[in-house]
Design an enzyme around this catalytic site. Structure first.
Site, PDB file in Angstrom:
ATOM      1  N   ARG A 154       0.822  -1.211   0.000  1.00 15.00           N
ATOM      2  CA  ARG A 154       0.000   0.000   0.000  1.00 15.00           C
ATOM      3  C   ARG A 154       0.857   1.262   0.000  1.00 15.00           C
ATOM      4  O   ARG A 154       0.644   2.180  -0.793  1.00 15.00           O
ATOM      5  CB  ARG A 154      -0.927   0.001   1.221  1.00 15.00           C
ATOM      6  CG  ARG A 154      -1.982  -1.106   1.226  1.00 15.00           C
ATOM      7  CD  ARG A 154      -2.842  -0.990   2.470  1.00 15.00           C
ATOM      8  NE  ARG A 154      -3.870  -2.025   2.546  1.00 15.00           N
ATOM      9  CZ  ARG A 154      -3.701  -3.198   3.140  1.00 15.00           C
ATOM     10  NH1 ARG A 154      -2.529  -3.485   3.704  1.00 15.00           N
ATOM     11  NH2 ARG A 154      -4.668  -4.084   3.171  1.00 15.00           N
ATOM     12  N   ILE A 155       1.843   1.313   0.903  1.00 15.57           N
ATOM     13  CA  ILE A 155       2.672   2.514   1.025  1.00 15.57           C
ATOM     14  C   ILE A 155       3.694   2.586  -0.103  1.00 15.57           C
ATOM     15  O   ILE A 155       3.824   3.610  -0.776  1.00 15.57           O
ATOM     16  CB  ILE A 155       3.369   2.546   2.396  1.00 15.57           C
ATOM     17  CG1 ILE A 155       2.328   2.677   3.515  1.00 15.57           C
ATOM     18  CG2 ILE A 155       4.356   3.713   2.465  1.00 15.57           C
ATOM     19  CD1 ILE A 155       2.890   2.514   4.908  1.00 15.57           C
ATOM     20  N   ASP A 177       9.345  -7.151  -4.329  1.00 11.24           N
ATOM     21  CA  ASP A 177       8.280  -7.570  -3.427  1.00 11.24           C
ATOM     22  C   ASP A 177       8.059  -9.067  -3.607  1.00 11.24           C
ATOM     23  O   ASP A 177       8.167  -9.583  -4.726  1.00 11.24           O
ATOM     24  CB  ASP A 177       6.984  -6.805  -3.716  1.00 11.24           C
ATOM     25  CG  ASP A 177       6.003  -6.844  -2.558  1.00 11.24           C
ATOM     26  OD1 ASP A 177       5.808  -5.798  -1.913  1.00 11.24           O
ATOM     27  OD2 ASP A 177       5.439  -7.922  -2.291  1.00 11.24           O
ATOM     28  N   VAL A 207       8.384  -2.123   4.202  1.00 12.34           N
ATOM     29  CA  VAL A 207       7.979  -3.489   4.519  1.00 12.34           C
ATOM     30  C   VAL A 207       7.466  -3.554   5.952  1.00 12.34           C
ATOM     31  O   VAL A 207       7.831  -2.740   6.798  1.00 12.34           O
ATOM     32  CB  VAL A 207       9.157  -4.474   4.347  1.00 12.34           C
ATOM     33  CG1 VAL A 207       9.608  -4.515   2.900  1.00 12.34           C
ATOM     34  CG2 VAL A 207      10.321  -4.099   5.254  1.00 12.34           C
ATOM     35  N   ALA A 234      11.390   4.384   6.198  1.00 11.78           N
ATOM     36  CA  ALA A 234      10.163   4.863   6.843  1.00 11.78           C
ATOM     37  C   ALA A 234       9.277   3.672   7.173  1.00 11.78           C
ATOM     38  O   ALA A 234       8.054   3.784   7.184  1.00 11.78           O
ATOM     39  CB  ALA A 234       9.427   5.857   5.947  1.00 11.78           C
ATOM     40  N   ARG A 236      10.261   0.096   9.544  1.00 12.75           N
ATOM     41  CA  ARG A 236      10.542  -0.265  10.931  1.00 12.75           C
ATOM     42  C   ARG A 236      12.052  -0.370  11.123  1.00 12.75           C
ATOM     43  O   ARG A 236      12.775  -0.818  10.222  1.00 12.75           O
ATOM     44  CB  ARG A 236       9.860  -1.583  11.311  1.00 12.75           C
ATOM     45  CG  ARG A 236       8.349  -1.577  11.162  1.00 12.75           C
ATOM     46  CD  ARG A 236       7.679  -0.535  12.052  1.00 12.75           C
ATOM     47  NE  ARG A 236       7.837  -0.820  13.464  1.00 12.75           N
ATOM     48  CZ  ARG A 236       7.020  -1.596  14.168  1.00 12.75           C
ATOM     49  NH1 ARG A 236       5.983  -2.180  13.576  1.00 12.75           N
ATOM     50  NH2 ARG A 236       7.230  -1.786  15.457  1.00 12.75           N
ATOM     51  N   ASP A 260      13.427   7.510   9.530  1.00 12.40           N
ATOM     52  CA  ASP A 260      12.295   7.893  10.378  1.00 12.40           C
ATOM     53  C   ASP A 260      12.090   6.877  11.490  1.00 12.40           C
ATOM     54  O   ASP A 260      11.308   7.098  12.404  1.00 12.40           O
ATOM     55  CB  ASP A 260      11.016   8.016   9.535  1.00 12.40           C
ATOM     56  CG  ASP A 260       9.864   8.606  10.330  1.00 12.40           C
ATOM     57  OD1 ASP A 260      10.036   9.705  10.897  1.00 12.40           O
ATOM     58  OD2 ASP A 260       8.793   7.960  10.392  1.00 12.40           O
ATOM     59  N   GLU A 265      14.726   2.880  19.105  1.00  4.58           N
ATOM     60  CA  GLU A 265      14.038   4.175  19.151  1.00  4.58           C
ATOM     61  C   GLU A 265      13.036   4.285  20.299  1.00  4.58           C
ATOM     62  O   GLU A 265      12.636   5.392  20.669  1.00  4.58           O
ATOM     63  CB  GLU A 265      13.296   4.424  17.839  1.00  4.58           C
ATOM     64  CG  GLU A 265      12.073   3.523  17.654  1.00  4.58           C
ATOM     65  CD  GLU A 265      11.345   3.783  16.342  1.00  4.58           C
ATOM     66  OE1 GLU A 265      10.147   4.031  16.392  1.00  4.58           O
ATOM     67  OE2 GLU A 265      11.999   3.731  15.278  1.00  4.58           O
TER      68      GLU A 265
END
Length: 333
Positions: A154-155, A177, A207, A234, A236, A260, A265
């Site tokens: 989706r992203i 993918d 992913v 962006a 994980r 990100d 984190e």
């Protein structure tokens, strides 16, 4: 009246939560604390919605079962913080929000791609030192580069579409993918991961975090990348081996990285460390100190539309399950 507990609630979510409660005639109890710290509140509610990056405490599952609850909804796409086996053992259905706003993260990644191609980390460093010379700052126009997207879901698919943009940006987009989508034909050129790494000027990661994606990029993968390439993460933090990433940024082949999300984190992001610094997380501290790294505190998702959708969809899932109906967002366990 149905009563739902939402934990780890931020101030910016309150308006969306109140709006949902009014529209749907439900009572919503909120707490800024994670569910482990307010477990006693679950004795008086019908459903729960969580949002956290750290694993749920083992005591959560039997406590929810004992209190008569049937579900756990996380208002995030990731659900690795939930022990699915423990949830199933205690009769708890787990739901997530897989598509709260793919465009929010995709737009963030696109912004970072532009920043990396324009060498803004180096520009910012020089300007901060009153060095306004040009040598070494020649940038690349986006239509002249190849962008590789690992994870064209989706992203990642949204990012690919933005990069293609009906020939407005006209970047060449490679994709890797495990399940290529036919609808991306003409926008994405699917290749192997090795070929994507070899050809891409910028690699952008999109992913989910799962056993197959953890440690997806290590020294072996960085060594395959194009000299002078850049990385955007962006997705994980654990998808990338941070120690290997730091070495690739120091010694090549990577020129820049925009991150990100990073390993470690949890205690750092969305917290004020102006007084205590980043003590206790040496890899994050080292990344923070590097001139060729752009760090942002896991905010790619953080837009007005995404926040509203995360609240609405997660609460819809709770109501659906409480009504004895299946949710399309239930995570198989």
């Amino acid at each position: 009246m149905t009563k739902i507990l939402m934990t780890s609630v931020r101030d910016d979510e309150q308006a969306a939560i109140q709006d949902y409660a009014t529209r749907n005639q439900v009572e919503i109890v909120t707490s800024p604390q994670p569910i482990e710290e307010v477990l006693e509140l679950t004795a008086d509610v019908d459903g729960v919605v969580i949002q956290q990056r750290n694993p749920l405490g083992k005591e959560v599952y039997p406590t929810l079962k004992a209190n008569g609850l049937k579900q756990i909804a996380t208002r995030t796409a990731g659900y690795d913080m939930v022990d699915l086996a423990a949830a199933k053992q205690n009769g708890l259905k787990v739901t997530n929000v897989p598509a709260y706003s793919p465009r929010s993260v995709a737009e963030h990644a696109l912004m970072q791609i532009f920043r990396l191609l324009r060498k803004t980390p180096e520009v910012d460093r020089r300007v901060a030192e009153n060095d306004y010379r040009w040598p070494g700052l020649q940038a690349k126009e986006i239509h002249s580069v190849t962008v590789g997207i690992i994870g064209v879901g989706r992203i990642g698919g949204t990012l690919a579409t933005l990069l293609h943009a009906l020939n407005a940006l006209n970047a060449r987009v490679l994709g890797y993918d495990l399940k290529p989508r036919e609808e991306m034909e003409g926008i994405v050129e699917y290749v192997s991961k090795e070929e994507l790494l070899r050809q891409s000027d910028v690699v952008s990661l999109h992913v989910d975090l799962n056993p197959t994606s953890e440690g997806l990029l290590t020294k072996a993968e960085f060594d395959q990348m194009k000299p002078g390439a850049s990385l955007v993460n962006a997705s994980r933090g654990p998808v990338v081996n941070t120690a290997d990433l730091i070495n690739a940024l120091k010694d090549g082949p990577l020129a820049f990285a925009a991150l990100d999300t990073v390993e470690g984190e949890g205690p750092i992001f969305n917290a004020d460390h102006r007084q205590d610094g980043l003590k206790g997380e040496p890899l994050v501290e080292e990344l923070h100190a590097m001139d060729n790294v752009i760090l942002t505190p896991h905010i790619a998702f953080f837009t007005n539309i995404a926040v509203q959708n995360m609240v609405d969809i997660s609460l819809d899932d709770v109501i659906t399950i409480l009504n004895g109906q299946p949710s399309e967002h239930e995570v198989a366990n």
